[in-house]
Scaffold this motif. Sequence first.
Motif, mmCIF file in Angstrom:
data_model
loop_
_atom_site.group_PDB
_atom_site.id
_atom_site.type_symbol
_atom_site.label_atom_id
_atom_site.label_comp_id
_atom_site.label_asym_id
_atom_site.label_seq_id
_atom_site.Cartn_x
_atom_site.Cartn_y
_atom_site.Cartn_z
ATOM 1 N N ASP A 21 0.857 -1.190 0.000
ATOM 2 C CA ASP A 21 0.000 0.000 0.000
ATOM 3 C C ASP A 21 0.890 1.235 0.000
ATOM 4 O O ASP A 21 1.332 1.694 1.041
ATOM 5 C CB ASP A 21 -0.924 -0.019 1.216
ATOM 6 C CG ASP A 21 -1.887 1.152 1.235
ATOM 7 O OD1 ASP A 21 -1.952 1.898 0.236
ATOM 8 O OD2 ASP A 21 -2.573 1.320 2.251
ATOM 9 N N GLU A 22 1.156 1.775 -1.192
ATOM 10 C CA GLU A 22 2.065 2.913 -1.329
ATOM 11 C C GLU A 22 1.554 4.174 -0.646
ATOM 12 O O GLU A 22 2.334 4.978 -0.152
ATOM 13 C CB GLU A 22 2.318 3.214 -2.807
ATOM 14 C CG GLU A 22 3.179 2.189 -3.495
ATOM 15 C CD GLU A 22 3.542 2.613 -4.918
ATOM 16 O OE1 GLU A 22 2.777 3.353 -5.548
ATOM 17 O OE2 GLU A 22 4.600 2.179 -5.380
ATOM 18 N N THR A 23 0.248 4.380 -0.624
ATOM 19 C CA THR A 23 -0.307 5.631 -0.101
ATOM 20 C C THR A 23 -0.787 5.529 1.336
ATOM 21 O O THR A 23 -1.080 6.548 1.961
ATOM 22 C CB THR A 23 -1.501 6.089 -0.973
ATOM 23 O OG1 THR A 23 -2.554 5.127 -0.847
ATOM 24 C CG2 THR A 23 -1.096 6.243 -2.430
ATOM 25 N N HIS A 28 -0.053 -0.009 -9.672
ATOM 26 C CA HIS A 28 1.156 0.471 -8.991
ATOM 27 C C HIS A 28 2.377 -0.382 -9.327
ATOM 28 O O HIS A 28 3.094 -0.845 -8.437
ATOM 29 C CB HIS A 28 0.952 0.550 -7.472
ATOM 30 C CG HIS A 28 -0.133 1.491 -7.063
ATOM 31 N ND1 HIS A 28 -0.013 2.859 -7.150
ATOM 32 C CD2 HIS A 28 -1.387 1.252 -6.601
ATOM 33 C CE1 HIS A 28 -1.128 3.427 -6.746
ATOM 34 N NE2 HIS A 28 -1.983 2.477 -6.412
ATOM 35 N N LYS A 45 2.303 -3.908 -7.766
ATOM 36 C CA LYS A 45 2.077 -4.000 -6.320
ATOM 37 C C LYS A 45 0.626 -4.323 -5.982
ATOM 38 O O LYS A 45 0.317 -4.718 -4.868
ATOM 39 C CB LYS A 45 2.523 -2.717 -5.639
ATOM 40 C CG LYS A 45 4.023 -2.496 -5.768
ATOM 41 C CD LYS A 45 4.449 -1.182 -5.201
ATOM 42 C CE LYS A 45 5.953 -1.005 -5.453
ATOM 43 N NZ LYS A 45 6.363 0.369 -5.264
#
Length: 168
Positions: free
Chosen positions: A16-18, A63, A66
């Motif tokens: 979860d990049e954000t 992503h 991801k």
Amino acid sequence: MTDQLPRRFHLVRDVDETGTSGTGVVVEGLEFTDGTVALRWLTATTSTAIYASIADVETIHGHGGKTRVVWVDGQTEPHRQLIAQLRADRAIQLGIMQHAVDEEIREAASTLAYGCLHAIARTLRVFEGAAAAEAYLEQHADGGPLSRTTPDNPVASSDTTDNSGERQ
């Protein structure tokens, strides 16, 4: 009408990049038979979104690998992804045709849109049979037959035909 049914999938987020959606299954999705996709986010603040294709969903929400599509109803057939991309390409060309001022650009866009249409029909013919290809053309074009090759219709069936289009 097609005998196919919409197919269910999940978006599974490994990273979860954000920090917004978390990891694991973050979306319930549905791919309709025309390639359109609906997403229902399973986050704290839920939302529903519609996309033109599964390829668009992967581009926007993947992503870089991801987040991945996991089919609930079985793996996607590679030809369905190709068809979705060809439909998107055709839609772009049809939009250009409507808005282009220059006649040469309109003609080029028309030729490309026509090529996408017949590439879709040919792909359907190979993977799903002649009836699926012909049904698609009847819905999206002039309904011309696929049973013969002409300069305007390079998508030919496996049947041999003479110049009149009659089976030999």
